[in-house]
Enzyme design. Sequence first.
Site, PDB file in Angstrom:
ATOM      1  N   CYS A 146       6.572  -0.444  -9.563  1.00 45.66           N
ATOM      2  CA  CYS A 146       6.609  -1.806  -9.043  1.00 45.66           C
ATOM      3  C   CYS A 146       7.033  -2.527  -9.626  1.00 45.66           C
ATOM      4  CB  CYS A 146       4.995  -2.101  -9.614  1.00 45.66           C
ATOM      5  SG  CYS A 146       4.566  -1.741 -10.917  1.00 45.66           S
ATOM      6  N   ASN A 171       3.472  -7.998  -1.916  1.00 45.55           N
ATOM      7  CA  ASN A 171       2.690  -6.999  -2.977  1.00 45.55           C
ATOM      8  C   ASN A 171       4.292  -5.564  -2.259  1.00 45.55           C
ATOM      9  OD1 ASN A 171       2.475  -4.775  -4.672  1.00 45.55           O
ATOM     10  ND2 ASN A 171       0.336  -4.528  -3.920  1.00 45.55           N
ATOM     11  N   HIS A 181      -0.086  -3.532 -12.782  1.00 46.24           N
ATOM     12  CA  HIS A 181       1.047  -3.551 -11.551  1.00 46.24           C
ATOM     13  C   HIS A 181       1.878  -4.891 -11.569  1.00 46.24           C
ATOM     14  CE1 HIS A 181       2.178  -2.771  -8.149  1.00 46.24           C
ATOM     15  NE2 HIS A 181       1.218  -3.441  -6.999  1.00 46.24           N
ATOM     16  N   GLN A 194       7.423   0.834  -2.255  1.00 48.79           N
ATOM     17  CA  GLN A 194       7.792   1.648  -3.326  1.00 48.79           C
ATOM     18  C   GLN A 194       7.531   3.482  -3.320  1.00 48.79           C
ATOM     19  OE1 GLN A 194       4.521  -1.012  -6.006  1.00 48.79           O
ATOM     20  NE2 GLN A 194       4.834   1.191  -6.606  1.00 48.79           N
TER      21      GLN A 194
END
Length: 322
Positions: A135, A290, A270, A129
């Site tokens: 996120c 992630n 997140h 990102q």
Amino acid sequence: MKAFFLASLLVVAASASLLQEHAVKFQAFKMAHGRTYLNQVEEAKRFSIFRDNLRSIEEHNALYEQGLVSYKQKITKFADKTKEEFKAFLTLHKKPTLSKTTKYVKTGVAVPDSVDWRQQGQVTPIKDQGNCGSCWAFSITGTTEGAYYRKNGKLVSLSEQQLVDCATDVNDGCQGGFMTETLPYVEQYGLQSEETYPYVAQDNACSYNASKVVTKISSYVVLPVEDENALLEAVATVGPVSVAIDAYYIDSYGSGVFEDADCSPDFLNHGVVIVGYGTENGKDYWLVKNSWGTGWGEEGYMKMARGINMCGISEETVYPVV
Ligand SMILES: *[C@@H]1O[C@H](CO)[C@@H](O)[C@H](O)[C@H]1NC(C)=O
């Protein structure tokens, strides 16, 4: 007196060589992450922060070597940032307010001991990102990529940038956004591919083109809060699920099963995606994708302790249906 003088000299020499060692590591860090600083003052400040973080990582890993903690830390791209700076980067908005959601209904079906949707080709490579608080968009594309695969047997990387630029009714682009609340946008407009709407990690004007949409979703399913059995069943039988976590403690995560009593379900900040689960060294974990690049964690993934609502992972969970 003489002995004292000698001892002092040794201390100075030892700290000089430690400084040297840290300087070498800082140099390697800057190279690896393409860091350049504005001036010497900034450079010195960042080096000092880096050393603090390095000491903390080394202390943690000493505990790991003694078997006192279940995961390792390492130098990541956040190593020259203070905790406050890292915290500012965690921008998931929360408080689901949607009325029109489908609730997940448990079937009670038996599930395997471990699942890894990457091996089924349902998961796109790790994305990054960058310096943008998006996120939420990565979490939504991740779970939608899985849903699209399930329906069509094809893996297509979907566009976060479109969500950042266009799903602005409820979200604030790089300043943060929601996950579940973004799904009505995907339902109405659909998502373009990464290829036709590439990620640039900044807020731009919306340049959505309906004729380039890869897929819409027909609905989305919200799982019961704090029910990791339901979550397990959904991950096993449906696919990747979008989840919210407290990420404050995971900036230096390196490998192993993450567990930290301070990580709190009250601070979801997140958005990530669960793409599987398993057990390592007797510890059950969720396999988490992630959006911080492959340099963080285990090639961009983390193992989060399962069954204890670690970091609030079962507080806000949703998946779309294509
Ligand atoms: C939208 O995409 C179509 C098909 O690729 C293209 O022909 C058209 O020019 C695009 N429209 C805009 C406004 O860019």
